[in-house]
Motif scaffolding. Structure first.
Motif, short mmCIF file in Angstrom:
data_model
loop_
_atom_site.label_atom_id
_atom_site.label_comp_id
_atom_site.label_asym_id
_atom_site.label_seq_id
_atom_site.Cartn_x
_atom_site.Cartn_y
_atom_site.Cartn_z
N GLY A 156 -1.32 38.24 13.24
CA GLY A 156 0.00 38.17 12.97
C GLY A 156 0.42 36.84 12.10
O GLY A 156 -0.60 36.39 11.43
N ASN A 157 1.54 36.28 12.19
CA ASN A 157 1.75 35.15 11.45
C ASN A 157 0.93 33.74 12.08
O ASN A 157 1.13 33.32 13.25
N ILE A 158 0.60 33.00 10.90
CA ILE A 158 -0.15 31.74 11.18
C ILE A 158 0.56 30.84 10.17
O ILE A 158 0.84 30.98 8.94
N VAL A 159 1.35 29.63 10.81
CA VAL A 159 2.10 28.70 10.09
C VAL A 159 1.36 27.56 10.15
O VAL A 159 0.77 27.00 11.27
N MET A 160 1.13 27.00 9.02
CA MET A 160 0.41 25.76 8.71
C MET A 160 1.20 24.50 7.81
O MET A 160 2.06 25.16 7.27
N THR A 161 0.92 23.48 8.05
CA THR A 161 1.52 22.25 7.41
C THR A 161 0.51 21.66 6.46
O THR A 161 -0.63 21.14 6.97
N ALA A 162 0.52 21.66 5.33
CA ALA A 162 -0.36 21.26 4.21
C ALA A 162 0.10 19.80 3.64
O ALA A 162 1.28 19.99 3.40
N GLN A 163 -0.60 19.02 2.99
CA GLN A 163 -0.19 17.83 2.34
C GLN A 163 0.05 18.14 0.84
O GLN A 163 -0.94 18.55 0.34
#
Length: 230
Positions: A156-163
């Motif tokens: 399913g959806n994988i949400v990440m925060t990148a710099q």
């Protein structure tokens, strides 16, 4: 014994072929070029947008491990379908990051092969065209400083925060997602054998974005913020 070896080899080949026939995943936000049709009816349709895996593992091996810049079979003539100027590479800016230091990225995995994600940005304002060298200029990192985001068995959806790079400012950049799977058995650097070592299946998506400081004008973007599409 020889008959058993032949059976094992055939079984392994069938297993790998079945793995390639599965759907895998795509970048939904910012939306990849081949998936833009899911939110923008003017975009060309690619129903196989979750299968941009360099033509398949065996094809990538045949190509010496090389992959097209944005997930196509490397042996295709340039511009390949998902590259700028190709069938899906119209250059439409799908998301603008304005005055922020982080980018939230959503990837949808439909068949999990373990492994890890990497993200890179190519600044077309400075370089004029996409290339491996252009993408390597701006690798994205995560909160822990790592350049690799390892996944578990999530579907399913994988949400990440990148710099976002502090020195990047572009009207037209390309964000590239690279998914290196980890479910093939291979030889590790220390000579041992293990799952995830050696050559692995690779998936790549490219999305056209802008990264602007608060002083720059905001680029109008296609409404692609929905991330729950099937």
């Amino acid at each position: 014994m020889k008959s058993l070896e032949v059976i094992l080899i055939i079984s392994l080949g069938i297993f790998c072929l079945m793995q390639e026939l599965e759907a895998h995943g795509m970048m939904l936000s910012p939306v990849g070029r081949s998936s833009r049709w899911r939110y923008d009816s003017s975009a060309p349709t690619n129903y196989d947008d979750n299968g941009l895996y360099c033509g398949g593992f065996w094809k990538q091996t045949e190509n010496g491990g090389r992959c097209g810049l944005c997930g196509d079979d490397w042996s295709l003539a340039q511009p390949r379908p998902n590259e700028l100027g190709g069938k899906y590479g119209s250059g439409v800016i799908v998301k603008s990051f304005n005055g922020v230091t982080e980018a939230e990225i959503t990837v949808k995995i439909t068949a999990n092969h373990l492994g890890y994600f990497q993200f890179h940005i190519c600044n077309l304002d400075e370089n004029g065209s996409e290339s491996e060298e252009c993408f390597e200029q701006y690798p994205l990192t995560f909160a822990d400083g790592s350049k690799k985001y390892y996944i578990n068995t999530t579907i399913g959806n994988i949400v990440m925060t990148a710099q976002l790079p502090t020195d990047l400012n572009c009207v037209h950049c390309v964000l590239r997602w690279t998914y290196t799977a980890g479910n093939n058995w291979g030889v590790c650097e220390d000579g041992s054998g293990a799952m995830g070592c050696g050559a692995q299946e690779t998936f790549v998506n490219c999305a056209d974005i802008s990264v602007l400081s608060s002083a720059r004008s905001i680029i109008q973007e296609v409404p692609v913020e929905v991330v729950g599409a099937a």
